[in-house]
Scaffold this active site. Structure first.
Site, PDB file in Angstrom:
ATOM      1  N   HIS A 120      -0.922  11.186  -2.150  1.00  0.00           N
ATOM      2  CA  HIS A 120      -2.413  10.929  -1.953  1.00  0.00           C
ATOM      3  C   HIS A 120      -3.412  12.049  -1.668  1.00  0.00           C
ATOM      4  O   HIS A 120      -4.446  12.114  -2.104  1.00  0.00           O
ATOM      5  CB  HIS A 120      -2.367   9.902  -0.476  1.00  0.00           C
ATOM      6  CG  HIS A 120      -3.860   9.509   0.007  1.00  0.00           C
ATOM      7  ND1 HIS A 120      -4.257  10.057   0.971  1.00  0.00           N
ATOM      8  CD2 HIS A 120      -4.506   8.311  -0.408  1.00  0.00           C
ATOM      9  CE1 HIS A 120      -5.478   9.488   0.999  1.00  0.00           C
ATOM     10  NE2 HIS A 120      -5.524   8.534   0.388  1.00  0.00           N
ATOM     11  N   GLU A 163       0.770  -0.425  -4.985  1.00  0.00           N
ATOM     12  CA  GLU A 163      -0.423   0.524  -5.062  1.00  0.00           C
ATOM     13  C   GLU A 163       0.229   1.808  -4.853  1.00  0.00           C
ATOM     14  O   GLU A 163       0.814   2.109  -3.818  1.00  0.00           O
ATOM     15  CB  GLU A 163      -1.629   0.219  -4.370  1.00  0.00           C
ATOM     16  CG  GLU A 163      -2.923   1.257  -4.372  1.00  0.00           C
ATOM     17  CD  GLU A 163      -2.907   2.340  -3.495  1.00  0.00           C
ATOM     18  OE1 GLU A 163      -3.728   3.126  -3.416  1.00  0.00           O
ATOM     19  OE2 GLU A 163      -1.934   2.404  -2.537  1.00  0.00           O
ATOM     20  N   GLU A 220      -3.949   4.257  -8.488  1.00  0.00           N
ATOM     21  CA  GLU A 220      -5.201   4.851  -8.057  1.00  0.00           C
ATOM     22  C   GLU A 220      -5.413   6.328  -8.641  1.00  0.00           C
ATOM     23  O   GLU A 220      -4.291   7.274  -8.457  1.00  0.00           O
ATOM     24  CB  GLU A 220      -5.464   5.035  -6.689  1.00  0.00           C
ATOM     25  CG  GLU A 220      -6.839   5.725  -6.216  1.00  0.00           C
ATOM     26  CD  GLU A 220      -7.164   5.494  -4.888  1.00  0.00           C
ATOM     27  OE1 GLU A 220      -7.924   6.541  -4.489  1.00  0.00           O
ATOM     28  OE2 GLU A 220      -6.322   4.712  -3.955  1.00  0.00           O
ATOM     29  N   ASP A 250      -1.041   6.468  -5.442  1.00  0.00           N
ATOM     30  CA  ASP A 250      -1.797   7.548  -6.096  1.00  0.00           C
ATOM     31  C   ASP A 250      -1.269   8.466  -6.941  1.00  0.00           C
ATOM     32  O   ASP A 250      -0.183   9.160  -6.496  1.00  0.00           O
ATOM     33  CB  ASP A 250      -2.464   8.084  -4.669  1.00  0.00           C
ATOM     34  CG  ASP A 250      -2.988   7.259  -3.440  1.00  0.00           C
ATOM     35  OD1 ASP A 250      -4.166   6.878  -3.882  1.00  0.00           O
ATOM     36  OD2 ASP A 250      -2.125   6.924  -2.542  1.00  0.00           O
ATOM     37  N   HIS A 269       0.788  -1.181  -0.031  1.00  0.00           N
ATOM     38  CA  HIS A 269      -0.140   0.122   0.051  1.00  0.00           C
ATOM     39  C   HIS A 269       0.948   1.223   0.069  1.00  0.00           C
ATOM     40  O   HIS A 269       1.525   1.489   1.115  1.00  0.00           O
ATOM     41  CB  HIS A 269      -0.989  -0.186   1.278  1.00  0.00           C
ATOM     42  CG  HIS A 269      -1.888   1.247   1.319  1.00  0.00           C
ATOM     43  ND1 HIS A 269      -1.878   1.927   2.592  1.00  0.00           N
ATOM     44  CD2 HIS A 269      -2.828   1.571   0.498  1.00  0.00           C
ATOM     45  CE1 HIS A 269      -2.611   2.888   2.171  1.00  0.00           C
ATOM     46  NE2 HIS A 269      -3.504   2.692   1.305  1.00  0.00           N
TER      47      HIS A 269
END
Length: 249
Positions: free
Chosen positions: A56, A41, A116, A43, A14
């Site tokens: 993020h 993952e 994302e 952002d 993450h």
């Protein structure tokens, strides 16, 4: 076009390995790789001059020495900021990387990823269009296509229409009654839900409809094992090594 398929891992780092390193930085991705993660993952959003970079939050305050909204600064201004010292002195000077630099790193290190789309307020359309174009242009065609996810429905609609051969993930931070209608309309490959809402009934429902199921953010080993036992395909975690060890048992 049929929904693109993908092979899901049990563990996804993450924002890299956010427990040990400053999230959404190359240092964090290196740490995730070191801990054994095959997937990470992160952002991505746009700077004031429409350059895709990794962050993020809407604001800079939590994860850098900057202040205020990220959308107000050009990338040249953003890269002057320190995005590592807040985590530990050893990471002083770490930058918010460009998406292009992250993609180059993932290709070199053979890391798969979930990108994302995390637009700043009011920037969903530009964010999706620019980032999708960049990924399609820069990500090697011979490598597996990444999972493109978002909470923002407009971003996923654009991804469905502009990059239909890339698998999509629909993110929820609640359990909406119309989740299945949304998933079908967006032609997603995965449904990504918050750990708080990952109860056996919804897990069974999602899996029965044929979707991949990912749960965020799971840092407790026993909880990760429980979710996998319940049928979850994989979990996002800040501590890849700990959770990899847990789910391998």
């Amino acid at each position: 076009m049929p929904i693109p398929s993908l092979s899901l891992p049990r563990v996804i780092g993450h924002r890299g390995a956010a427990e040990a390193a400053p999230e959404n930085t190359l240092a964090s991705f290196r740490e995730a790789k070191r801990q054994g993660a095959g997937w990470v993952e992160f952002d991505a959003k746009l700077s004031a001059d429409d350059r895709a970079f990794l962050l993020h939050d809407d604001n800079l305050d939590r994860t850098s020495n900057g202040k205020g909204p990220a959308r107000a600064l050009t990338y040249d201004e953003l890269r002057q900021l320190d995005a590592g010292s807040w985590k530990a002195g050893a990471f002083a000077g770490e930058k918010m990387p460009l998406l292009a630099d992250a993609l180059k790193f993932f290709a070199q290190e053979d890391l798969q990823f979930n990108l994302e789309l995390k637009p700043c307020p009011g920037r969903a359309r530009d964010t999706a269009n620019i980032i999708l174009d960049e990924v399609k242009h820069l990500w090697p065609a011979a490598k597996p296509k990444p999972l493109i996810s978002s909470f923002v429905l407009e971003c996923l609609e654009i991804a469905r229409d502009r990059a239909p051969d890339y698998p999509r993930g629909l993110l929820f931070e609640e359990h909406p009654a119309n989740w299945l209608d949304l998933a079908r309309n967006l032609k997603v490959a995965t449904v990504n839900i918050w750990d708080r809402d990952a109860l056996p009934e919804w897990i069974t429902e999602i899996k029965a409809e044929g979707y991949g199921l990912l749960v965020y953010t799971v840092n407790d080993a026993a909880r990760a094992r429980q979710l996998i036992d319940w049928g979850v395909d994989g979990v996002f975690t800040d501590a890849p090594a700990r959770i990899l060890a847990a789910v391998a048992q």
